[in-house]
Write a protein that holds these residues in place. Structure first.
Motif, short mmCIF file in Angstrom:
data_model
loop_
_atom_site.label_atom_id
_atom_site.label_comp_id
_atom_site.label_asym_id
_atom_site.label_seq_id
_atom_site.Cartn_x
_atom_site.Cartn_y
_atom_site.Cartn_z
N UNK A 188 43.64 72.51 20.68
CA UNK A 188 42.83 71.67 20.97
C UNK A 188 41.53 71.43 20.12
N UNK A 189 41.17 72.59 19.57
CA UNK A 189 39.82 72.96 18.83
C UNK A 189 40.55 72.67 17.38
N UNK A 190 41.65 72.25 17.25
CA UNK A 190 42.03 72.13 15.79
C UNK A 190 42.52 73.21 15.03
N UNK A 191 42.69 74.52 15.57
CA UNK A 191 43.21 75.68 14.65
C UNK A 191 44.86 75.45 14.43
N UNK A 192 45.13 76.10 13.36
CA UNK A 192 46.70 75.91 13.12
C UNK A 192 47.13 77.14 13.85
N UNK A 193 48.49 76.97 14.04
CA UNK A 193 49.32 78.06 14.53
C UNK A 193 49.26 79.50 14.01
N UNK A 194 49.02 79.68 12.91
CA UNK A 194 48.75 81.12 12.03
C UNK A 194 47.60 81.39 12.46
N UNK A 195 46.54 80.66 12.66
CA UNK A 195 45.05 81.18 12.96
C UNK A 195 44.98 81.58 14.23
N UNK A 196 45.79 80.54 15.05
CA UNK A 196 45.57 80.89 16.47
C UNK A 196 46.57 82.66 16.79
N UNK A 197 47.48 82.52 16.29
CA UNK A 197 48.48 83.91 16.34
C UNK A 197 47.31 85.02 15.68
N UNK A 198 46.63 84.84 14.89
CA UNK A 198 45.62 85.91 14.22
C UNK A 198 44.55 86.12 15.23
N UNK A 199 44.04 85.12 15.69
CA UNK A 199 42.93 85.07 16.70
C UNK A 199 43.36 85.88 18.24
N UNK A 200 44.54 85.63 18.50
CA UNK A 200 45.08 86.39 19.69
C UNK A 200 45.62 87.45 19.57
N UNK A 201 45.96 88.00 18.39
CA UNK A 201 46.41 89.54 17.94
C UNK A 201 45.30 90.22 17.88
N UNK A 202 44.08 89.51 17.54
CA UNK A 202 42.93 90.41 17.36
C UNK A 202 42.25 90.59 18.75
N UNK A 203 42.18 91.92 19.05
CA UNK A 203 42.05 92.34 20.59
C UNK A 203 40.81 92.33 21.20
N UNK A 204 39.47 91.65 20.40
CA UNK A 204 38.25 91.60 20.82
C UNK A 204 37.78 90.04 21.06
N UNK A 205 36.92 90.02 22.05
CA UNK A 205 36.53 88.60 22.25
C UNK A 205 35.57 88.02 20.89
N UNK A 206 34.68 89.17 20.51
CA UNK A 206 33.94 88.87 19.49
C UNK A 206 34.71 88.30 18.10
N UNK A 207 35.98 88.89 17.84
CA UNK A 207 36.47 88.13 16.62
C UNK A 207 36.97 86.78 16.94
N UNK A 208 37.44 86.45 18.35
CA UNK A 208 37.83 85.23 18.50
C UNK A 208 36.64 84.11 18.24
N UNK A 209 35.47 84.83 18.96
CA UNK A 209 34.41 83.71 18.84
C UNK A 209 33.91 83.73 17.20
N UNK A 210 34.02 84.63 16.49
CA UNK A 210 33.75 84.45 15.01
C UNK A 210 34.67 83.42 14.38
N UNK A 211 35.76 83.47 14.81
CA UNK A 211 36.73 82.60 13.96
C UNK A 211 36.37 81.29 14.47
N UNK A 212 36.11 80.78 15.77
CA UNK A 212 35.59 79.52 16.33
C UNK A 212 34.40 79.10 15.43
N UNK A 213 33.48 80.14 15.38
CA UNK A 213 32.31 79.78 14.30
C UNK A 213 32.68 79.32 13.21
N UNK A 214 33.35 80.12 12.45
CA UNK A 214 34.00 79.60 11.07
C UNK A 214 34.69 78.46 11.05
N UNK A 215 35.34 78.16 12.02
CA UNK A 215 36.11 76.94 12.16
C UNK A 215 35.25 75.83 12.28
N UNK A 216 34.22 75.69 13.05
CA UNK A 216 33.50 74.72 13.36
C UNK A 216 32.56 74.62 12.22
#
Length: 85
Positions: free
Chosen positions: A57-85
């Motif tokens: 819904x936020x517009x990330x690609x499936x490979x980006x999502x896979x990478x975000x979910x496979x990263x174990x920390x919440x901080x990594x996901x938050x950073x991905x969202x900041x970069x995407x925005x």
């Protein structure tokens, strides 16, 4: 109790085919299967699907999502969202 694929698709508002695709690419893999090979989704699987749908819904690609979910920390996901925005 694990849920059948049709129930999960209905709850998530997506098609069964989408769930098949997510399984094929390893994005949301059901934790269980019946003896006949039918997919069964646990609560953890459904939570992962929910996260995938939020990222989509936020517009990330499936490979980006896979990478975000496979990263174990919440901080990594938050950073991905900041970069995407």
């Amino acid at each position: 109790m694990p849920r059948k694929i049709r129930e999960v698709a209905r709850l998530a508002g997506i098609s069964v085919r989408t769930l098949h695709h997510y399984d094929e690419i390893g994005l949301v893999v059901p934790s269980e299967r019946t003896a006949a090979g039918y997919r069964l989704y646990t609560d953890e699987d459904v939570l992962r699907l929910q996260q995938v749908l939020v990222f989509r819904e936020l517009g990330l690609s499936l490979p980006e999502i896979a990478n975000a979910l496979d990263e174990a920390t919440h901080d990594n996901r938050a950073e991905l969202l900041r970069r995407h925005r």
